[in-house]
Design a protein around this motif. Structure first.
Motif, PDB file in Angstrom:
ATOM      1  N   MET A 238       0.839  -1.157   0.000  1.00 24.26           N
ATOM      2  CA  MET A 238       0.000   0.000   0.000  1.00 24.26           C
ATOM      3  C   MET A 238       0.897   1.237   0.000  1.00 24.26           C
ATOM      4  N   LYS A 239       0.483   2.260  -0.734  1.00 25.92           N
ATOM      5  CA  LYS A 239       1.174   3.539  -0.692  1.00 25.92           C
ATOM      6  C   LYS A 239       0.300   4.508   0.082  1.00 25.92           C
ATOM      7  N   ALA A 240       0.841   5.076   1.146  1.00 26.09           N
ATOM      8  CA  ALA A 240       0.124   6.041   1.974  1.00 26.09           C
ATOM      9  C   ALA A 240       0.552   7.450   1.584  1.00 26.09           C
ATOM     10  N   TYR A 241      -0.366   8.398   1.746  1.00 21.80           N
ATOM     11  CA  TYR A 241      -0.118   9.791   1.383  1.00 21.80           C
ATOM     12  C   TYR A 241      -0.567  10.693   2.514  1.00 21.80           C
ATOM     13  N   ARG A 242       0.254  11.682   2.814  1.00 26.73           N
ATOM     14  CA  ARG A 242      -0.129  12.710   3.800  1.00 26.73           C
ATOM     15  C   ARG A 242       0.317  14.059   3.266  1.00 26.73           C
ATOM     16  N   TYR A 243      -0.369  15.097   3.728  1.00 26.37           N
ATOM     17  CA  TYR A 243       0.016  16.460   3.375  1.00 26.37           C
ATOM     18  C   TYR A 243       0.161  17.227   4.680  1.00 26.37           C
ATOM     19  N   LEU A 244       1.398  17.563   5.006  1.00 32.77           N
ATOM     20  CA  LEU A 244       1.682  18.276   6.247  1.00 32.77           C
ATOM     21  C   LEU A 244       1.594  19.778   5.995  1.00 32.77           C
ATOM     22  N   THR A 245       0.977  20.510   6.908  1.00 33.32           N
ATOM     23  CA  THR A 245       0.902  21.961   6.792  1.00 33.32           C
ATOM     24  C   THR A 245       1.209  22.590   8.145  1.00 33.32           C
ATOM     25  N   GLY A 246       1.638  23.831   8.091  1.00 35.65           N
ATOM     26  CA  GLY A 246       1.887  24.556   9.325  1.00 35.65           C
ATOM     27  C   GLY A 246       2.651  25.835   9.054  1.00 35.65           C
ATOM     28  N   PRO A 247       2.798  26.660  10.080  1.00 36.59           N
ATOM     29  CA  PRO A 247       3.570  27.893   9.935  1.00 36.59           C
ATOM     30  C   PRO A 247       5.000  27.590   9.491  1.00 36.59           C
ATOM     31  N   ASP A 248       5.573  28.501   8.731  1.00 37.05           N
ATOM     32  CA  ASP A 248       6.951  28.352   8.258  1.00 37.05           C
ATOM     33  C   ASP A 248       7.907  28.656   9.410  1.00 37.05           C
ATOM     34  N   ASP A 249       8.145  27.626  10.229  1.00 39.87           N
ATOM     35  CA  ASP A 249       9.026  27.774  11.381  1.00 39.87           C
ATOM     36  C   ASP A 249       9.783  26.480  11.623  1.00 39.87           C
ATOM     37  N   SER A 250      10.641  26.480  12.618  1.00 37.86           N
ATOM     38  CA  SER A 250      11.445  25.285  12.880  1.00 37.86           C
ATOM     39  C   SER A 250      10.588  24.091  13.291  1.00 37.86           C
ATOM     40  N   ALA A 251       9.449  24.327  13.934  1.00 41.06           N
ATOM     41  CA  ALA A 251       8.568  23.220  14.332  1.00 41.06           C
ATOM     42  C   ALA A 251       8.061  22.464  13.103  1.00 41.06           C
TER      43      ALA A 251
ATOM     44  N   GLY B  58       7.062  15.596  -4.306  1.00 44.06           N
ATOM     45  CA  GLY B  58       6.925  16.907  -4.926  1.00 44.06           C
ATOM     46  C   GLY B  58       7.586  18.000  -4.109  1.00 44.06           C
ATOM     47  N   SER B  59       7.390  19.210  -4.575  1.00 40.68           N
ATOM     48  CA  SER B  59       7.998  20.373  -3.935  1.00 40.68           C
ATOM     49  C   SER B  59       7.121  20.908  -2.818  1.00 40.68           C
ATOM     50  N   PRO B  60       7.718  21.598  -1.855  1.00 35.52           N
ATOM     51  CA  PRO B  60       6.908  22.224  -0.815  1.00 35.52           C
ATOM     52  C   PRO B  60       6.107  23.396  -1.404  1.00 35.52           C
ATOM     53  N   THR B  61       5.056  23.770  -0.711  1.00 38.52           N
ATOM     54  CA  THR B  61       4.245  24.911  -1.119  1.00 38.52           C
ATOM     55  C   THR B  61       4.257  25.949  -0.010  1.00 38.52           C
ATOM     56  N   LEU B  62       4.073  27.193  -0.392  1.00 38.41           N
ATOM     57  CA  LEU B  62       4.021  28.297   0.567  1.00 38.41           C
ATOM     58  C   LEU B  62       2.848  29.202   0.213  1.00 38.41           C
ATOM     59  N   THR B  63       2.198  29.721   1.225  1.00 36.35           N
ATOM     60  CA  THR B  63       1.162  30.720   1.030  1.00 36.35           C
ATOM     61  C   THR B  63       1.226  31.686   2.203  1.00 36.35           C
ATOM     62  N   PHE B  64       0.700  32.871   2.016  1.00 41.13           N
ATOM     63  CA  PHE B  64       0.707  33.867   3.081  1.00 41.13           C
ATOM     64  C   PHE B  64      -0.683  33.994   3.673  1.00 41.13           C
ATOM     65  N   ASP B  65      -0.771  33.904   4.994  1.00 42.33           N
ATOM     66  CA  ASP B  65      -2.023  34.091   5.724  1.00 42.33           C
ATOM     67  C   ASP B  65      -2.057  35.540   6.213  1.00 42.33           C
ATOM     68  N   PRO B  66      -2.840  36.410   5.529  1.00 44.84           N
ATOM     69  CA  PRO B  66      -2.843  37.825   5.911  1.00 44.84           C
ATOM     70  C   PRO B  66      -3.488  38.087   7.270  1.00 44.84           C
ATOM     71  N   VAL B  67      -4.383  37.210   7.694  1.00 48.10           N
ATOM     72  CA  VAL B  67      -5.035  37.388   8.997  1.00 48.10           C
ATOM     73  C   VAL B  67      -4.028  37.158  10.116  1.00 48.10           C
ATOM     74  N   GLN B  68      -3.258  36.080  10.012  1.00 47.74           N
ATOM     75  CA  GLN B  68      -2.245  35.750  11.019  1.00 47.74           C
ATOM     76  C   GLN B  68      -0.929  36.491  10.770  1.00 47.74           C
ATOM     77  N   GLY B  69      -0.756  37.006   9.541  1.00 44.04           N
ATOM     78  CA  GLY B  69       0.479  37.699   9.196  1.00 44.04           C
ATOM     79  C   GLY B  69       1.683  36.787   9.135  1.00 44.04           C
ATOM     80  N   ARG B  70       1.488  35.565   8.612  1.00 41.84           N
ATOM     81  CA  ARG B  70       2.610  34.625   8.556  1.00 41.84           C
ATOM     82  C   ARG B  70       2.506  33.732   7.322  1.00 41.84           C
TER      83      ARG B  70
END
Length: 68
Positions: free
Chosen positions: A1-14, A31-43
């Protein structure tokens, strides 16, 4: 079986530690990592897809992928 996960979180050491932990548990980057800006949280929010081949296990929607 091949398992898939998508990890997300603030761009920090954690987030980097979470990805590193999964790589050391046998998961591989997919694949490559993705980045987006959260204007509400400012991060920046990161995302990284990971996959893992698991022998002898059949997929079930009830399984906890984080425990593979």
């Amino acid at each position: 079986m091949k398992a898939y996960r998508y990890l997300t979180g603030p761009d920090d050491s954690a987030f980097c530690h979470r990805v590193t932990d999964m790589l050391n548990k046998g998961w591989a980057l997919h694949g490559s990592p993705t980045l987006t800006f959260d204007p509400v949280q400012g991060r920046v929010i990161c995302g990284q897809a990971i996959t893992k081949d698991v022998d002898g296990v059949d997929y079930s929607p009830e399984m906890k992928l984080s425990e593979l």
